[in-house]
Design an enzyme around this catalytic site. Structure first.
Site, PDB file in Angstrom:
ATOM      1  CG  LEU A  66      -2.017  -1.285   1.421  1.00  0.00           C
ATOM      2  CD1 LEU A  66      -2.503  -1.186   2.593  1.00  0.00           C
ATOM      3  CD2 LEU A  66      -2.392  -1.348   0.277  1.00  0.00           C
ATOM      4  CB  CYS A  67       4.215   1.864  -0.304  1.00  0.00           C
ATOM      5  SG  CYS A  67       5.719   3.008  -0.240  1.00  0.00           S
ATOM      6  CB  VAL A  68       3.581   6.517  -2.794  1.00  0.00           C
ATOM      7  CG1 VAL A  68       5.059   6.716  -2.291  1.00  0.00           C
ATOM      8  CG2 VAL A  68       3.453   7.252  -4.243  1.00  0.00           C
ATOM      9  CE1 TYR A  69       9.295   6.302  -4.065  1.00  0.00           C
ATOM     10  CE2 TYR A  69       8.958   5.991  -1.899  1.00  0.00           C
ATOM     11  CZ  TYR A  69       9.556   6.957  -2.669  1.00  0.00           C
ATOM     12  OH  TYR A  69       9.953   8.278  -2.554  1.00  0.00           O
ATOM     13  CB  THR A  70       3.045  -0.417  -4.281  1.00  0.00           C
ATOM     14  OG1 THR A  70       2.794  -0.325  -2.849  1.00  0.00           O
ATOM     15  CG2 THR A  70       2.387  -1.844  -4.565  1.00  0.00           C
TER      16      THR A  70
END
Length: 191
Positions: A66-70
């Protein structure tokens, strides 16, 4: 005669990290522990034993769903597709250490990594990557590179053929970045 620093380091490592080989510690080999000494429980069961990849470069990446970097999962898969035939191994290590961005279990992680991003490289079970409860690999890496520890999800450790950290890339450096590809190519070319 055993160097006093090696003896003290061996004694401390034996207390702090019981997964290190006691024989190696007794022989003063603490300074020679490489990434290949570690293993991770695998997301799908069993273990990912880094020793099985001895002599091959490894890219160990702490991940989160659930990360902006996913979306970097896709870039990691592209890197895997491009370089795995030449020997690169990528290991994804899901972690909930940063922003609670990996709250789910194996089913949710599998959905994100495998089904949404097409990941085929080895994925570990969720692990702690920072602090005193960190997985032994991450403790070892933090000791080797104390100023380059994970500060967020998708931090990348490139391990050279010798088993030591060859390069470190923070989360802001995407897997397809020229710096990553150049470092991987250099690690693959090393003998």
């Amino acid at each position: 005669m055993i160097d006093r620093r090696i003896f003290v380091a061996a004694a401390l490592a034996a207390i702090v990290e019981p997964s290190y080989s006691r024989t190696a510690l007794a022989q003063g080999a603490v300074s020679r522990i490489t990434a290949y000494a570690f293993s991770f429980p695998a997301l799908a069961g069993g273990d990912i034993r880094l020793a099985e990849y001895t002599g091959r470069p490894l890219l160990v990446v702490n991940t989160a769903s659930l990360c902006v970097y996913t979306p970097q999962y896709t870039g990691l898969q592209e890197l895997w597709t491009e370089f795995s035939g030449r020997g690169l191994v990528i290991v994804g290590v899901p972690s909930n250490d940063f922003g609670g961005q990996e709250p789910g279990g194996a089913t949710e992680i599998t959905e994100t990594a495998h089904h949404q991003h097409g990941v085929t490289f080895p994925m570990a079970a969720k692990a702690v990557v920072k602090g005193p409860a960190a997985h032994p690999f991450y403790k070892w890496a933090a000791e080797a590179r104390p100023k380059e520890v994970p500060r967020w999800n998708f931090h990348k450790y490139l391990i050279g053929r010798d088993g030591y950290i060859a390069d470190v890339f923070p989360e802001s450096v995407a897997p397809g970045d020229t710096r990553v590809k150049t470092a991987v190519a250099r690690a693959l070319a090393a003998s």
